[in-house]
Design a protein around this motif. Structure first.
Motif, PDB file in Angstrom:
ATOM      1  N   LYS A 702       0.838  -1.190   0.000  1.00 18.89           N
ATOM      2  CA  LYS A 702       0.000   0.000   0.000  1.00 18.89           C
ATOM      3  C   LYS A 702       0.880   1.249   0.000  1.00 18.89           C
ATOM      4  O   LYS A 702       2.027   1.221   0.468  1.00 18.89           O
ATOM      5  CB  LYS A 702      -0.902   0.012   1.238  1.00 18.89           C
ATOM      6  N   PRO A 703       0.377   2.367  -0.520  1.00 16.81           N
ATOM      7  CA  PRO A 703       1.156   3.615  -0.478  1.00 16.81           C
ATOM      8  C   PRO A 703       1.345   4.078   0.959  1.00 16.81           C
ATOM      9  O   PRO A 703       0.587   3.701   1.855  1.00 16.81           O
ATOM     10  CB  PRO A 703       0.271   4.593  -1.257  1.00 16.81           C
ATOM     11  N   VAL A 704       2.355   4.879   1.182  1.00 16.96           N
ATOM     12  CA  VAL A 704       2.657   5.370   2.521  1.00 16.96           C
ATOM     13  C   VAL A 704       1.484   6.189   3.057  1.00 16.96           C
ATOM     14  O   VAL A 704       0.954   7.066   2.367  1.00 16.96           O
ATOM     15  CB  VAL A 704       3.941   6.222   2.520  1.00 16.96           C
ATOM     16  N   ASP A 705       1.077   5.863   4.295  1.00 11.51           N
ATOM     17  CA  ASP A 705      -0.025   6.571   4.936  1.00 11.51           C
ATOM     18  C   ASP A 705       0.503   7.147   6.242  1.00 11.51           C
ATOM     19  O   ASP A 705       0.683   6.443   7.224  1.00 11.51           O
ATOM     20  CB  ASP A 705      -1.180   5.603   5.197  1.00 11.51           C
ATOM     21  N   TYR A 706       0.752   8.479   6.251  1.00 11.04           N
ATOM     22  CA  TYR A 706       1.345   9.097   7.441  1.00 11.04           C
ATOM     23  C   TYR A 706       0.403   9.069   8.640  1.00 11.04           C
ATOM     24  O   TYR A 706       0.845   9.127   9.785  1.00 11.04           O
ATOM     25  CB  TYR A 706       1.755  10.541   7.125  1.00 11.04           C
ATOM     26  N   SER A 707      -0.895   8.958   8.373  1.00  8.15           N
ATOM     27  CA  SER A 707      -1.838   8.893   9.492  1.00  8.15           C
ATOM     28  C   SER A 707      -1.701   7.590  10.266  1.00  8.15           C
ATOM     29  O   SER A 707      -2.210   7.463  11.380  1.00  8.15           O
ATOM     30  CB  SER A 707      -3.275   9.041   8.983  1.00  8.15           C
ATOM     31  N   ALA A 708      -0.993   6.619   9.661  1.00  5.77           N
ATOM     32  CA  ALA A 708      -0.816   5.327  10.325  1.00  5.77           C
ATOM     33  C   ALA A 708       0.359   5.317  11.297  1.00  5.77           C
ATOM     34  O   ALA A 708       0.602   4.314  11.970  1.00  5.77           O
ATOM     35  CB  ALA A 708      -0.619   4.228   9.279  1.00  5.77           C
TER      36      ALA A 708
END
Length: 832
Positions: A702-708
């Motif tokens: 998956k693309p990078v998700d900074y909220s994670a």
């Protein structure tokens, strides 16, 4: 025995006569409390000494014995006036609750009843020491404050709930410790060997058994508890030695049935404890770790019965010894631990005395609300089955818990169907049992029966689903209306089995039928089972039906079967010919001969003591069938040819990673043996390439998700997605395989991990989880995504033998009643 008892009484009387003053525990025992561990018999002696010394203030009652024959005692402490009226106080309290219906009026101007339970876990030993000190202070005329507390209370003290476990720990500790205690936590006196003293004789955790009452200690204790129904109950424990003291208020989640008053009073008691701990500079914590949800604890069960139920946890546990050096460099002693538990004991009685009127009035209100069904979405629970014994077993559990029930007869109704989760017209089977929410114990009944409990916080301490219809394997409906009930009647009229020239049929659909099978085999009676359904004299018989023929069996076969079916609450049908109307005749290859199992259970320090205990208890107490216990360390030299069934309970086996032992076990199976593996033992067999493979979870890029990105303070809650503390899953069964005989095509399993395996290619996938099969309880998102399309119950033929894989534990805490037959099938019926 009588002579020994007379000598003990004479000894105690001599002490009473010798001293006009009440002897403290230190004086009676000859050592300061906390400097030695006191064996159970000395605790009993001291309690009996107190009863002889202060008969006007204390009554001692033996309420039972443990499996190993140790006494279980209750001490009732009160003012002289209240001791004289003790039975009247008890009856009045039951009238307040609406449980005693004798036509006499109840008065709420009554003392509050405080019940203190010590040492349910045997290797958490400080509390029994504290119990003696608490009794002494309450009975000592010189303790003015304690005498004041008793003006408004009756205090019931159980000094040791688990004497077998306690003595196991105490005797071990005394055998390995020297003249002076060694506080180094690496010392052997801090490292208790298997199975440890936490559990009872059969290695059961008695603090998970309150509602289910599978163990004799719990059964005997709950008889007395339900005859008293205290307003306050405390369960004394120990946790690991680096932790400070824990007391109420409890952590979330609280079950939604817990009243605002019950929550509030926990805080009231906690603040009083804190006052005394602050004075001494003792550390403590509240509102963390220990929640109020699972119904079979020593805090939740009383809470659901109208009490203020609480757990107190002292640091120490089996690692504590007489003294231990903690992580911060302090030395925690048993003297300290006793002092802390003694302090909260007296503080509890103090607060109860100060609030006795409010405690009793709120107790009265709790049961008044129960009798109207206040707050119950569902007003009636209807359980139904064609299996009489299953309905009886449910009824027995409800009776043990004081829950009233009846039958709906033929009343039409609509309700929530537990099986398909739809609101629909109820379809009653041959037998039904119904529970109304308009009764004194409706809160407890709701918690035990509701399809799913509302979980406000998934970060919980124990399992999150347990509904009786699922665990007992009966159909059920939750009905929003109050249905009229009639008296429940499901008595089996068992006539003498007539002598037959040919043989007998016995239905096989419950654990009692498996027990009867074992009894027949032990008597040398030849038994067969039907692999396919058949019809005889117009009556249909399902797969698994037991067949005993006259030819080749003892001449008194009719008498034997008569006695056994009567003892087990079953029926037997006479057959006069081997010719049937439909299905296989009795000489068919589909009528299979049952070999007598010679069973060995692997046990010892490589196994889970709890799971090994569940299996042992099933054989010893439920099936009453012989089993040989073999230490896992002896597998390399055990004579396996003496057995044709070898059981590996949950554990971590060194032998299953050893090439020579693995090959020896495979040869055992190939030459006709049967290996039954449970839980982690299955995982080890998968690692050792026995033929079953663990299911791998597919991951997507998956693309990078900074909220994670995770925050440190959320680290505990972030793990919830990988967690499944205990949820119910629907398992689809191949009911044509002997492992599933006695079941329909569905079984409900309690899952506590994400273990699931690829479908067997060279075996039988008897129980599988498909998609969207979570029924009740919490499972984290990661776990839910993994628990799809895999096998949890399987059988793999291997040469002349077979391997049975039980990924989930069908004997969970012995209350998962519907799993017992599955396990029995693995032992008695499975051959391929």
């Amino acid at each position: 025995m009588k002579k020994s008892l007379l000598l003990l009484q004479a000894f105690l009387l001599s002490i009473v006569c010798f001293s006009q003053n009440l002897l403290s525990p230190d004086q009676f025992l000859g050592y300061k409390l906390g400097t030695h561990f006191t064996p159970h018999y000395k605790i009993v002696n001291y309690v009996r000494y107190l009863a002889m010394s202060r008969p006007e203030m204390i009554k001692v009652e033996k309420y039972g014995e443990t499996y190993e024959g140790r006494e279980l005692l209750l001490a009732y402490v009160a003012t002289p006036d209240h001791i004289k009226q003790l039975e009247g106080i008890r009856q009045n309290n039951l009238r307040i609750a609406g449980i005693l219906k004798d036509g006499q009026p109840a008065t709420t101007n009554a003392p509050a009843i405080v019940w203190l339970s010590y040492n349910v876990h045997g290797n958490e030993p400080s509390s029994s020491e504290a119990a003696m000190q608490t009794l002494y202070v309450l009975l000592n005329p010189g303790e003015a404050r304690a005498q004041e507390y008793l003006q408004n209370t009756v205090v019931i003290i159980d000094p040791c709930l688990n004497p077998d476990g306690r003595d196991r720990y105490v005797n071990w500790f005394n055998s390995v410790s020297g003249k002076s205690s060694d506080p180094n936590p690496q010392s052997r006196e801090h490292i208790e060997p298997w199975p440890q003293g936490r559990s009872n004789h059969y290695n059961f955790d008695l603090n998970r058994d309150w509602a289910w009452q599978t163990q004799i200690e719990t059964q005997q204790r709950l008889v007395k508890y339900n005859q008293w129904m205290p307003q306050v109950h405390v369960d004394f424990h120990e946790q690991y030695y680096n932790n400070p003291y824990y007391f109420a208020p409890a952590a979330e989640p609280f079950h939604e049935v817990i009243t605002p008053w019950q929550r509030q009073f926990q805080t009231t008691i906690g603040k009083n404890h804190a006052k005394y701990f602050d004075q001494q500079g003792w550390l403590y914590f509240t509102k963390e770790s220990f929640d109020l949800f699972y119904p079979s604890y020593g805090d939740t069960y009383p809470t659901y019965n109208g009490s203020i139920g609480m757990t107190y946890e002292q640091g120490g546990h089996s690692r504590g010894g007489l003294a231990v050096t903690t992580a911060n460099g302090d030395t925690l002693t048993l003297v300290d631990r006793v002092a802390h538990h003694f302090t909260t004991s007296l503080s509890t009685v103090e607060v109860a005395s100060q609030n006795a009127g409010k405690l009793v009035s709120e107790f009265s209100k709790f049961f008044a609300d129960n009798k109207t069904g206040k707050g119950s979405t569902y007003r009636t629970y209807v359980l139904t089955s064609d299996n009489l014994q299953k309905i009886r077993n449910v009824g027995e559990l409800l009776t043990r818990n004081g829950i009233e029930y009846g039958s709906v007869g033929s009343t039409a109704f609509k309700g929530f169907n537990y099986n398909n989760k739809k609101q629909e017209t109820g379809k009653l089977k041959k037998y039904n049992l119904a529970v109304s929410m308009q009764q004194p114990r409706s809160t407890l009944a709701k918690v035990l029966l509701e399809p799913a409990s509302n979980l406000v916080d998934s970060n919980t301490y124990d399992i999150t689903a347990w509904a009786i219809p699922y665990s007992y394997g009966v159909d059920a409906y939750a009905v929003k209306e109050t249905l009229p009930l009639q008296a429940f009647s499901a008595n089996l009229v068992q006539n003498t089995v007539a002598a037959s020239p040919y043989g007998y049929l016995i239905k096989y659909n419950c654990i009692e039928s498996a027990k009867l099978l074992g009894q027949l085999l032990r008597k040398g009676i030849k038994v067969r089972y039907a692999e396919k359904a058949f019809t005889y004299k117009g009556k249909e018989y399902e797969r698994g039906t037991l067949i005993t023929l006259v030819k080749g069996n003892p001449t008194d076969l009719a008498n034997t079967i008569t006695q056994l079916v009567k003892n087990n609450g079953l029926e037997a049908e006479v057959i006069e010919t081997g010719f049937v109307e439909k299905g296989p005749d009795f000489g068919s290859p589909f009528i299979r001969f049952i070999q007598t199992p010679k069973v060995a259970l692997v046990t010892g320090d490589q196994t889970s003591s709890l799971n090994a205990g569940e299996v042992w208890h099933l054989f010893d107490q439920v099936l009453e069938y012989p089993v040989t216990l073999i230490n896992a360390a002896d597998l390399g030299r055990a004579k396996l040819s003496d057995f044709n069934v070898l059981i590996f309970p949950n554990g971590n086996y060194r032998g299953l990673s050893d090439k020579d032992i693995t090959e020896r076990l495979k040869e055992y199976v190939k030459t006709g043996g049967k290996l039954i593996a449970l839980e982690n033992a299955v995982k080890q067999l998968a690692t050792a390439e026995w033929g079953i493979k663990e299911k791998e979870q597919k991951t997507e890029t998956k693309p990078v998700d900074y909220s994670a990105l995770k925050r440190f303070e959320d680290r505990e809650r972030d793990q919830i997605s990988d967690n499944i503390p205990g949820a119910i899953y629907k398992v689809v069964l191949d009911e044509t395989h002997p492992l599933a005989f006695g079941y329909a095509d569905t079984y409900y399993s309690i899952k506590q991990n994400d273990n699931i395996y690829e479908f067997l290619k060279d075996g039988w996938n008897v129980g599988v989880i498909k998609k969207n099969n979570l029924v009740s309880g919490f499972a984290g998102s990661t776990v839910k995504s993994k628990l799809v399309d895999g096998v949890v119950f399987g059988v793999q033929p291997m040469g002349a033998g077979s391997v049975v894989y039980l990924v989930d534990n069908p004997l969970f805490r012995q209350f998962w009643e519907n799993g017992k037959l599955l396990f029995a099938n693995a032992v008695f019926l499975v051959t391929e």
